[in-house]
Design an enzyme around this catalytic site. Structure first.
Site, PDB file in Angstrom:
ATOM      1  N   ASP A   1       0.838  -1.192   0.000  1.00 55.50           N
ATOM      2  CA  ASP A   1       0.000   0.000   0.000  1.00 55.50           C
ATOM      3  C   ASP A   1       0.875   1.244   0.000  1.00 55.50           C
ATOM      4  O   ASP A   1       2.040   1.197   0.387  1.00 55.50           O
ATOM      5  CB  ASP A   1      -0.929   0.015   1.218  1.00 55.50           C
ATOM      6  CG  ASP A   1      -2.174   0.876   1.007  1.00 55.50           C
ATOM      7  OD1 ASP A   1      -2.398   1.352  -0.129  1.00 55.50           O
ATOM      8  OD2 ASP A   1      -2.918   1.092   1.978  1.00 55.50           O
ATOM      9  N   GLY A   2       0.285   2.343  -0.456  1.00 54.92           N
ATOM     10  CA  GLY A   2       0.943   3.631  -0.457  1.00 54.92           C
ATOM     11  C   GLY A   2       0.036   4.668   0.172  1.00 54.92           C
ATOM     12  O   GLY A   2      -1.184   4.499   0.209  1.00 54.92           O
TER      13      GLY A   2
ATOM     14  N   ASP B   1      -4.409  -2.583  -3.248  1.00 54.72           N
ATOM     15  CA  ASP B   1      -5.723  -1.944  -3.364  1.00 54.72           C
ATOM     16  C   ASP B   1      -5.693  -0.858  -4.441  1.00 54.72           C
ATOM     17  O   ASP B   1      -6.613  -0.067  -4.556  1.00 54.72           O
ATOM     18  CB  ASP B   1      -6.219  -1.400  -2.019  1.00 54.72           C
ATOM     19  CG  ASP B   1      -5.324  -0.319  -1.431  1.00 54.72           C
ATOM     20  OD1 ASP B   1      -4.397   0.151  -2.130  1.00 54.72           O
ATOM     21  OD2 ASP B   1      -5.546   0.060  -0.276  1.00 54.72           O
TER      22      ASP B   1
ATOM     23  N   HIS C   1      -9.625  -0.785   2.826  1.00 48.01           N
ATOM     24  CA  HIS C   1     -10.459  -0.490   4.003  1.00 48.01           C
ATOM     25  C   HIS C   1     -11.708  -1.373   4.041  1.00 48.01           C
ATOM     26  O   HIS C   1     -12.802  -0.907   4.328  1.00 48.01           O
ATOM     27  CB  HIS C   1     -10.819   0.998   4.041  1.00 48.01           C
ATOM     28  CG  HIS C   1      -9.617   1.871   3.866  1.00 48.01           C
ATOM     29  ND1 HIS C   1      -8.656   2.024   4.836  1.00 48.01           N
ATOM     30  CD2 HIS C   1      -9.207   2.619   2.812  1.00 48.01           C
ATOM     31  CE1 HIS C   1      -7.718   2.834   4.398  1.00 48.01           C
ATOM     32  NE2 HIS C   1      -8.016   3.206   3.171  1.00 48.01           N
TER      33      HIS C   1
ATOM     34  N   ASP D   1      -1.602  -0.797   4.923  1.00 49.36           N
ATOM     35  CA  ASP D   1      -2.082   0.579   5.030  1.00 49.36           C
ATOM     36  C   ASP D   1      -1.493   1.266   6.263  1.00 49.36           C
ATOM     37  O   ASP D   1      -1.030   2.409   6.193  1.00 49.36           O
ATOM     38  CB  ASP D   1      -3.612   0.574   5.090  1.00 49.36           C
ATOM     39  CG  ASP D   1      -4.190   1.971   5.249  1.00 49.36           C
ATOM     40  OD1 ASP D   1      -4.132   2.742   4.274  1.00 49.36           O
ATOM     41  OD2 ASP D   1      -4.697   2.290   6.342  1.00 49.36           O
TER      42      ASP D   1
END
Length: 155
Positions: free
Chosen positions: A11-12, A72, A127, A137
């Protein structure tokens, strides 16, 4: 859960776009889990999403097992599984003859992928209570917060 699979969640995160950002990765092989994260002072969310995948693969020494990468980011998932073939054919240019955005990172990711022939990419909704994605995340946000602290110290 199938044995002999390395699961990687990436994730970023970015405060502003561009702005200070972070990337996060959770690697899971059986019951073994490794978490890594990093930051950049001036970046974009998309760059951090790609950087997470690059750093995940750079972490591996060798891996003959199957690798599943979960992101994601549709941008990363589609970029690496579909769009990249045309970009390479067009020498990293778009159909309008402009340089592909983030081509430096896409090229790095492509080089890392070349070390493995057993990677599958999966998109997961962010999420949505996917524990691997939630950890990635959290790590990306740790990286972002680190970048913000560094910038505050510079002023």
């Amino acid at each position: 859960m199938k044995a002999n699979i390395l699961r990687i969640y990436t994730d970023g995160a970015c405060a502003g776009n561009p702005g200070p950002g972070g990337w996060g990765v959770m690697l899971q092989y059986g019951s073994n889990i490794k978490e890594i994260f990093g930051h950049e002072l001036q970046t974009t969310n998309n760059r951090m999403e790609i950087k997470a995948a690059i750093e995940a693969l750079r972490t591996l020494k060798t891996c003959t097992c199957d690798i599943e990468i979960y992101t994601d980011s549709k941008y990363v998932q589609l970029g690496i599984t579909q769009w990249i073939h045309k970009w390479i054919k067009n020498n990293w240019c778009t159909t309008t003859n402009k340089l592909v955005k983030n081509s430096d990172l896409w090229q790095q990711l492509y080089l890392e992928l070349g070390k493995y022939n057993n990677i599958t990419w999966h998109w997961v909704r962010g999420h949505s209570n996917n524990i691997g994605n939630e950890i990635a995340d959290r790590l990306a946000n740790q990286g972002k917060e680190m970048a913000i602290r560094v910038l505050k110290c510079q002023h």
